[in-house]
Design an enzyme around this catalytic site. Structure first.
Site, PDB file in Angstrom:
ATOM      1  N   ARG A 149     -33.336  37.746  32.061  1.00  0.00           N
ATOM      2  CA  ARG A 149     -32.834  37.813  30.687  1.00  0.00           C
ATOM      3  C   ARG A 149     -31.387  38.300  30.629  1.00  0.00           C
ATOM      4  O   ARG A 149     -30.599  37.861  29.786  1.00  0.00           O
ATOM      5  CB  ARG A 149     -33.737  38.747  29.882  1.00  0.00           C
ATOM      6  CG  ARG A 149     -33.516  38.692  28.383  1.00  0.00           C
ATOM      7  CD  ARG A 149     -34.618  39.437  27.661  1.00  0.00           C
ATOM      8  NE  ARG A 149     -34.382  39.478  26.232  1.00  0.00           N
ATOM      9  CZ  ARG A 149     -34.510  40.567  25.484  1.00  0.00           C
ATOM     10  NH1 ARG A 149     -34.845  41.712  26.055  1.00  0.00           N
ATOM     11  NH2 ARG A 149     -34.293  40.520  24.191  1.00  0.00           N
ATOM     12  N   HIS A 177     -28.450  36.473  28.453  1.00  0.00           N
ATOM     13  CA  HIS A 177     -27.717  37.160  27.387  1.00  0.00           C
ATOM     14  C   HIS A 177     -26.246  37.336  27.737  1.00  0.00           C
ATOM     15  O   HIS A 177     -25.408  37.435  26.833  1.00  0.00           O
ATOM     16  CB  HIS A 177     -28.373  38.514  27.095  1.00  0.00           C
ATOM     17  CG  HIS A 177     -29.622  38.405  26.281  1.00  0.00           C
ATOM     18  ND1 HIS A 177     -29.937  39.286  25.267  1.00  0.00           N
ATOM     19  CD2 HIS A 177     -30.634  37.495  26.307  1.00  0.00           C
ATOM     20  CE1 HIS A 177     -31.097  38.928  24.721  1.00  0.00           C
ATOM     21  NE2 HIS A 177     -31.535  37.846  25.338  1.00  0.00           N
ATOM     22  N   ASN A 233     -29.864  43.011  21.907  1.00  0.00           N
ATOM     23  CA  ASN A 233     -29.863  43.769  23.163  1.00  0.00           C
ATOM     24  C   ASN A 233     -30.332  45.215  23.031  1.00  0.00           C
ATOM     25  O   ASN A 233     -30.899  45.778  23.971  1.00  0.00           O
ATOM     26  CB  ASN A 233     -28.446  43.778  23.760  1.00  0.00           C
ATOM     27  CG  ASN A 233     -27.958  42.404  24.150  1.00  0.00           C
ATOM     28  OD1 ASN A 233     -28.758  41.530  24.480  1.00  0.00           O
ATOM     29  ND2 ASN A 233     -26.649  42.205  24.117  1.00  0.00           N
ATOM     30  N   HIS A 260     -39.628  32.093  29.176  1.00  0.00           N
ATOM     31  CA  HIS A 260     -40.532  32.988  28.462  1.00  0.00           C
ATOM     32  C   HIS A 260     -41.934  32.961  29.055  1.00  0.00           C
ATOM     33  O   HIS A 260     -42.860  33.529  28.477  1.00  0.00           O
ATOM     34  CB  HIS A 260     -40.581  32.628  26.978  1.00  0.00           C
ATOM     35  CG  HIS A 260     -39.383  33.086  26.218  1.00  0.00           C
ATOM     36  ND1 HIS A 260     -39.165  32.793  24.886  1.00  0.00           N
ATOM     37  CD2 HIS A 260     -38.306  33.825  26.599  1.00  0.00           C
ATOM     38  CE1 HIS A 260     -38.021  33.323  24.493  1.00  0.00           C
ATOM     39  NE2 HIS A 260     -37.480  33.951  25.509  1.00  0.00           N
TER      40      HIS A 260
END
Length: 333
Positions: free
Chosen positions: A65, A69, A97, A196
């Protein structure tokens, strides 16, 4: 004459190198980038990711992740790792975040070892790309070749993090727009959403999906949807317990596989932004990809690897741009 011949040979060599570089999919990064300057770099990263994931299996999803991001804000430049300092306002404080992204200490440990072995050589941005690959592979997913040579940003963008990182309740239209802004297409959206299959999400990220009346009306005729919703409601009440967590993939939460797609076809995606791949695709193109990946794990793996390599090339800093940070949390003094 020998000088002319030598010069000609050098020119031919340079031209050939240019052709080789331009002939591959990635025109600005390279395989085996640290082969001469830090030959053990990838081994050091892999070994320490393995240790981190053995200690905390959930860390695999967290490290993956971080790469996502990071790349969606100004490009893959490790800006997400910067702490508040001077004029820099950390992206860690952004809505997507804050109290959510993790794994920073693992990156710190890896960077410390790399600095001991090869000072000011391996960028934090490259570390993020490598740990994502290793984390996925450790949980049973594909292992791809990582293109390297990124340099680190000397700034962060709190506004960018709030604007460009897809929200857990995004509509399909918004998701497509978010990905298009990064140069990613529909196939990339569907393939990368498969990330995911690992990790967990906080109650506040899926509460809207659980208590959406429209969702209830659509799903009530199927008992399995009511059962899944009851499970989620037991974890996440309509108020309070914001930090309670649930697995993104209830079927195989610790394994990187294609069950994510099976889940969303059954209406059992945890996040609203997962389920819209099926419920809001009026054209049918995305649903077809979901069905294909649900039926063919090998194809999902190859598509995921291709898309994450593509994502890893978003607005990278190379050459004399940016810097190689000594500490991933701060720009060099």
């Amino acid at each position: 004459m020998e000088i002319i011949r030598a010069s000609f040979t050098l020119v031919v060599f340079v031209l050939n190198m240019v052709r080789i570089t331009l002939s591959v999919e990635n025109e600005v990064l390279y395989l085996d980038y640290y082969k001469e300057t830090c030959p053990l770099a990838e081994e050091i990263v892999s070994r320490n990711v393995e240790i981190a994931v053995l200690k905390d299996p959930r860390m695999a999803a967290s490290l993956l992740r971080l790469h996502f991001h990071d790349c969606f804000v100004m490009g893959c430049d490790a800006s997400i790792l910067l702490d508040n300092h001077g004029d820099i306002i950390s992206e860690k404080q952004a809505g997507p975040n804050l109290n959510s992204v993790r794994g920073f200490k693992v990156i710190d440990e890896i960077k410390y070892i790399l600095e001991e072995a090869c000072p000011l050589t391996v960028s934090c941005a490259d570390i993020l790309a490598m740990v994502a690959r290793d984390a996925v592979a450790l949980r049973g997913g594909p292992r791809w070749k990582v293109w390297l040579g990124r340099r680190d940003s000397m700034k962060a963008s709190l506004d960018g993090a709030n604007q460009f990182i897809p929200a857990p309740n995004s509509s399909l239209e918004t998701l497509i727009s978010n990905f298009n802004e990064q140069g990613l297409d529909i196939e990339d959206l569907v393939a990368l959403s498969g990330g995911h299959t690992l990790g967990k999400a906080r109650c506040m990220s899926f509460r809207q999906r659980v208590y959406d009346i429209n969702m209830e009306e659509k799903r009530d005729k199927y008992k399995r949807y009511r059962t899944f919703r009851r499970i989620l409601r037991s974890i996440c009440p309509d108020s309070g317990r914001d930090d309670a967590i649930a697995p993104l993939d209830f079927s195989t939460p610790a394994k990187f596989d294609n069950h994510y797609y099976i889940n969303i076809l059954e209406g059992n995606g945890l996040l609203g932004s997962d389920n819209v791949l099926v419920t809001e695709d009026h054209e049918g193109e995305i649903i077809k990809l979901v069905w294909v990946f649900a039926a063919n794990e090998e194809l999902f793996f190859s598509s995921f690897a291709k898309s994450i390599v593509k994502m890893g090339n978003i607005n990278v800093l190379t050459g004399l741009e940016g810097e190689i940070r000594k500490n991933c949390r701060f720009v060099n003094p």
